[in-house]
Design a protein around this motif. Structure first.
Motif, PDB file in Angstrom:
ATOM      1  N   ASN A 233       0.980   5.877 -12.611  1.00 35.14           N
ATOM      2  CA  ASN A 233       0.631   6.781 -11.508  1.00 35.14           C
ATOM      3  C   ASN A 233       0.252   8.160 -12.011  1.00 35.14           C
ATOM      4  O   ASN A 233      -0.715   8.773 -11.540  1.00 35.14           O
ATOM      5  CB  ASN A 233       1.805   6.880 -10.528  1.00 35.14           C
ATOM      6  CG  ASN A 233       1.922   5.654  -9.647  1.00 35.14           C
ATOM      7  OD1 ASN A 233       1.918   4.539 -10.135  1.00 35.14           O
ATOM      8  ND2 ASN A 233       2.032   5.849  -8.351  1.00 35.14           N
TER       9      ASN A 233
ATOM     10  N   GLY B  91       6.163   6.705  -1.445  1.00 38.40           N
ATOM     11  CA  GLY B  91       5.087   6.446  -2.398  1.00 38.40           C
ATOM     12  C   GLY B  91       3.879   7.326  -2.171  1.00 38.40           C
ATOM     13  O   GLY B  91       3.150   7.652  -3.115  1.00 38.40           O
ATOM     14  N   ASN B  92       3.622   7.714  -0.936  1.00 35.89           N
ATOM     15  CA  ASN B  92       2.520   8.607  -0.593  1.00 35.89           C
ATOM     16  C   ASN B  92       3.086   9.699   0.304  1.00 35.89           C
ATOM     17  O   ASN B  92       3.581   9.426   1.395  1.00 35.89           O
ATOM     18  CB  ASN B  92       1.416   7.827   0.129  1.00 35.89           C
ATOM     19  CG  ASN B  92       0.186   8.652   0.411  1.00 35.89           C
ATOM     20  OD1 ASN B  92       0.255   9.793   0.839  1.00 35.89           O
ATOM     21  ND2 ASN B  92      -0.977   8.053   0.177  1.00 35.89           N
TER      22      ASN B  92
ATOM     23  N   SER C  10      -6.311  10.791  -4.920  1.00 32.84           N
ATOM     24  CA  SER C  10      -5.165  10.163  -4.277  1.00 32.84           C
ATOM     25  C   SER C  10      -3.936  10.170  -5.162  1.00 32.84           C
ATOM     26  O   SER C  10      -2.813  10.053  -4.676  1.00 32.84           O
ATOM     27  CB  SER C  10      -5.521   8.721  -3.908  1.00 32.84           C
ATOM     28  OG  SER C  10      -6.025   8.027  -5.042  1.00 32.84           O
TER      29      SER C  10
ATOM     30  N   SER D  54       5.528   4.517 -13.010  1.00 35.05           N
ATOM     31  CA  SER D  54       5.305   5.958 -12.814  1.00 35.05           C
ATOM     32  C   SER D  54       4.399   6.525 -13.905  1.00 35.05           C
ATOM     33  O   SER D  54       3.637   7.462 -13.658  1.00 35.05           O
ATOM     34  CB  SER D  54       6.640   6.702 -12.786  1.00 35.05           C
ATOM     35  OG  SER D  54       7.273   6.656 -14.058  1.00 35.05           O
TER      36      SER D  54
ATOM     37  N   THR E 283      -6.883   4.239  -0.213  1.00 34.33           N
ATOM     38  CA  THR E 283      -6.236   5.487   0.185  1.00 34.33           C
ATOM     39  C   THR E 283      -6.843   6.056   1.457  1.00 34.33           C
ATOM     40  O   THR E 283      -6.125   6.544   2.341  1.00 34.33           O
ATOM     41  CB  THR E 283      -6.339   6.524  -0.944  1.00 34.33           C
ATOM     42  OG1 THR E 283      -5.902   5.936  -2.165  1.00 34.33           O
ATOM     43  CG2 THR E 283      -5.495   7.745  -0.636  1.00 34.33           C
TER      44      THR E 283
ATOM     45  N   PHE F  56      -0.938   0.999  -2.209  1.00 35.46           N
ATOM     46  CA  PHE F  56      -1.290   2.288  -2.801  1.00 35.46           C
ATOM     47  C   PHE F  56      -0.686   2.481  -4.190  1.00 35.46           C
ATOM     48  O   PHE F  56      -1.402   2.591  -5.189  1.00 35.46           O
ATOM     49  CB  PHE F  56      -0.844   3.412  -1.858  1.00 35.46           C
ATOM     50  CG  PHE F  56      -1.083   4.790  -2.396  1.00 35.46           C
ATOM     51  CD1 PHE F  56      -2.349   5.331  -2.401  1.00 35.46           C
ATOM     52  CD2 PHE F  56      -0.032   5.554  -2.910  1.00 35.46           C
ATOM     53  CE1 PHE F  56      -2.580   6.598  -2.905  1.00 35.46           C
ATOM     54  CE2 PHE F  56      -0.253   6.817  -3.407  1.00 35.46           C
ATOM     55  CZ  PHE F  56      -1.525   7.337  -3.402  1.00 35.46           C
ATOM     56  N   ASN F  57       0.622   2.534  -4.288  1.00 37.73           N
ATOM     57  CA  ASN F  57       1.276   2.885  -5.551  1.00 37.73           C
ATOM     58  C   ASN F  57       0.975   1.903  -6.673  1.00 37.73           C
ATOM     59  O   ASN F  57       0.677   2.303  -7.804  1.00 37.73           O
ATOM     60  CB  ASN F  57       2.786   2.995  -5.362  1.00 37.73           C
ATOM     61  CG  ASN F  57       3.195   4.298  -4.727  1.00 37.73           C
ATOM     62  OD1 ASN F  57       3.285   4.377  -3.509  1.00 37.73           O
ATOM     63  ND2 ASN F  57       3.419   5.330  -5.523  1.00 37.73           N
TER      64      ASN F  57
ATOM     65  N   SER G  56       2.775  -2.395 -12.995  1.00 36.70           N
ATOM     66  CA  SER G  56       1.973  -2.389 -11.764  1.00 36.70           C
ATOM     67  C   SER G  56       1.569  -3.797 -11.360  1.00 36.70           C
ATOM     68  O   SER G  56       1.533  -4.127 -10.164  1.00 36.70           O
ATOM     69  CB  SER G  56       0.729  -1.513 -11.968  1.00 36.70           C
ATOM     70  OG  SER G  56       1.097  -0.168 -12.211  1.00 36.70           O
TER      71      SER G  56
ATOM     72  N   TRP H  75       6.908  10.585  -5.879  1.00 39.99           N
ATOM     73  CA  TRP H  75       7.540   9.280  -6.110  1.00 39.99           C
ATOM     74  C   TRP H  75       7.711   9.038  -7.607  1.00 39.99           C
ATOM     75  O   TRP H  75       8.758   8.552  -8.048  1.00 39.99           O
ATOM     76  CB  TRP H  75       6.685   8.177  -5.499  1.00 39.99           C
ATOM     77  CG  TRP H  75       7.246   6.798  -5.714  1.00 39.99           C
ATOM     78  CD1 TRP H  75       8.127   6.130  -4.910  1.00 39.99           C
ATOM     79  CD2 TRP H  75       6.956   5.922  -6.806  1.00 39.99           C
ATOM     80  NE1 TRP H  75       8.417   4.898  -5.445  1.00 39.99           N
ATOM     81  CE2 TRP H  75       7.714   4.737  -6.609  1.00 39.99           C
ATOM     82  CE3 TRP H  75       6.141   6.020  -7.939  1.00 39.99           C
ATOM     83  CZ2 TRP H  75       7.663   3.662  -7.494  1.00 39.99           C
ATOM     84  CZ3 TRP H  75       6.101   4.951  -8.815  1.00 39.99           C
ATOM     85  CH2 TRP H  75       6.853   3.792  -8.598  1.00 39.99           C
TER      86      TRP H  75
ATOM     87  N   SER I  82       1.163  10.542  -5.035  1.00 37.62           N
ATOM     88  CA  SER I  82       2.206   9.656  -5.547  1.00 37.62           C
ATOM     89  C   SER I  82       3.099  10.343  -6.577  1.00 37.62           C
ATOM     90  O   SER I  82       4.033   9.726  -7.098  1.00 37.62           O
ATOM     91  CB  SER I  82       1.567   8.421  -6.193  1.00 37.62           C
ATOM     92  OG  SER I  82       0.857   8.767  -7.373  1.00 37.62           O
TER      93      SER I  82
END
Length: 479
Positions: A248, A308-309, A51, A245, A138, A404-405, A462, A58, A55
């Motif tokens: 991610n 984001g997705n 998943s 980020s 996800t 998600f993110n 996060s 983003w 991202s």
């Protein structure tokens, strides 16, 4: 009433590795190893291309054209380099002829020992649990995206197509309850290959849609430094998003926590560490290529407003059937990936209980049953109950925190440094007998320190994002 707490050290000692009287030769267990470079690479690609790839556009949008790709390449190099170090720790004290370490924790126990074994176990299993929860989130979002995509196609892109992810998350959980009865990691190689194919399918779809959007509409509004303060984000949000980020991107490359388990499936000839290094190089190279293409073209298509997705944020609406197909591929991939990351947890719990209570009928007895078109299967009621309970628990958490993110960033931030960098570096230094304060010792610790800072910043950002999202969210409601 006095309650006697279990001794943590003895618990960890019993939970790790094999018994002391185990043979140190190739017959030290009864597992038949048939893994090859192909199966190992498939496991890696299944673990890595998950998943997180969705991202990356983003993430690059927060960092910009220079820092974004540079950060992605830096994490790719660190992941590959540390994976090569970790591959040499599968056997100890010699990487070719030493005794097998069947799990990541076994490797830490053999090379480092002490309290670091407990810290490794805590980090590894927290990470594995976090990844499986992220995969449930996800998959639920992707199934919701299929439903909403068809709603938008029927009623227009401005229609209020509200769908609850809870029902679809429960469907995913039911599938996992069935697949979780696969006895061990050695039996899921076919599932990994299917999942790897699916990961290529939806990554290529996202890439193709991004290229098509650039060709049709031109480049999105972007900049060398990413999202613009005062236009796209506030100054504080810019800082938090940059740090997030990092998490991610780190999560997109995470697979070290199952590397030793993957290596334990390989045949002993050629040497496992050499095959694993090749598999890691191939797997990380292929995934980095896809990541770079998806991230860069995704940012080119959407600019600073990248979702984001990429596939569930509805940056793409048409062709709706292709978006639906890509999201279905995501779900199929995550069905396999969930098993790759949950099998080490299952093995840890089951092997611990078997050694603790070897005479217990419920824990150890298997019923031989015949399944049409499949053959004979050894049914364990303990395995059924234990694994079903784990899936139910992770599903419940995913239904409460379907973000998600932020969740992807948190998982990457927490686990990247200890599992991908710190323990491989420390074990390699110990095994290779690198002198303290020598050149290699200094550079390895410098890399580890930089990654530690990046992980802390990513995890903090996060957590801030999750707290903000949860303040405006009502669990089990439509999205």
């Amino acid at each position: 009433m006095q309650i006697e707490l279990p001794n943590m050290n003895s618990f960890i000692e019993e939970s790790l590795g094999r018994a002391q009287d185990q043979k140190n030769s190739e017959t030290d267990d009864q597992i038949e190893r048939t893994g090859t470079l192909l199966t190992a690479t498939s496991h890696i690609i299944t673990s890595v291309i998950g998943s997180g790839v969705l991202s990356l556009a983003w993430a690059i949008a927060q960092l910009g054209w220079i820092a974004g790709p540079a950060t992605l390449l830096a994490f790719a190099f660190i992941t590959w380099f540390c994976s090569a170090l970790l591959a040499d720790c599968y056997r100890s004290p010699d990487p070719i002829n030493g005794k097998r370490n069947h799990t990541y924790m076994d490797a830490v126990k053999a090379n480092l020992g002490g309290v670091k074994v407990q810290l490794c176990g805590l980090a590894q299993y927290v990470m594995l649990i976090g990844v499986t929860i992220a995969y449930i989130i996800t998959s639920g979002i992707s199934m919701v995206a299929v439903k909403r995509s068809n709603c938008f196609h029927k009623n227009g892109i401005h229609a209020e197509c509200y769908v609850s992810p809870s029902f679809y998350i429960l469907i995913f959980a039911c599938i996992q309850i069935v697949l979780s009865q696969i006895p061990n990691f050695h039996k899921i190689w076919g599932l990994s290959i299917i999942a790897a194919v699916m990961s290529f399918a939806y990554s290529l779809t996202a890439l193709g849609l991004s290229i098509a959007m650039v060709a049709e509409k031109g480049l999105g509004r972007s900049s060398l430094t990413g999202a613009t303060i005062g236009v796209d984000v506030s100054a504080s949000d810019k800082v938090w998003r940059v740090f997030q980020s990092f998490g991610n991107i780190a999560c997109a490359f995470t697979y070290s926590m199952v590397l030793i388990e993957i290596q334990d499936t390989l045949k002993s000839s050629p040497p496992e560490n050499k095959v694993m290094k090749k598999a890691s190089l191939i797997g990380v190279t292929i995934t980095t290529m896809f990541y770079m293409l998806c991230g860069v073209f995704g940012y080119a298509a959407f600019g600073n407003n990248a979702p984001g997705n990429m596939l569930t944020g509805f940056g793409f609406y048409n062709p709706f059937w292709l978006v639906d197909l890509a999201n279905i591929c995501i779900v199929i991939h995550l069905i396999g990936a969930y098993q790759v990351f949950s099998q080490p947890i299952f093995q840890f719990v089951e092997s611990s209980t078997h050694r603790k209570w070897p005479e217990n009928y419920f824990l150890n007895y298997e019923h031989l049953i015949t399944i049409p078109m499949i053959g004979q299967y050894r049914l364990s009621f303990f395995r059924l109950a234990c694994r079903t309970l784990y899936i139910a628990a992770t599903t419940f958490i995913a239904m409460i925190f379907p973000f998600f993110n932020d969740f992807i960033g948190l998982v990457g931030g927490i686990a990247f440094w200890p599992l991908t960098v710190y323990f491989p570096v420390e074990m390699y230094i110990k095994q290779a007998k690198i002198l303290r304060f020598s050149g290699p010792w200094f550079w390895l610790h410098l890399m580890s320190s930089i990654c530690f800072v990046a992980s802390v910043l990513a995890a903090g950002a996060s957590i801030q994002g999750l707290s903000h999202d949860f303040g405006n969210y009502h669990p089990f409601k439509n999205i």
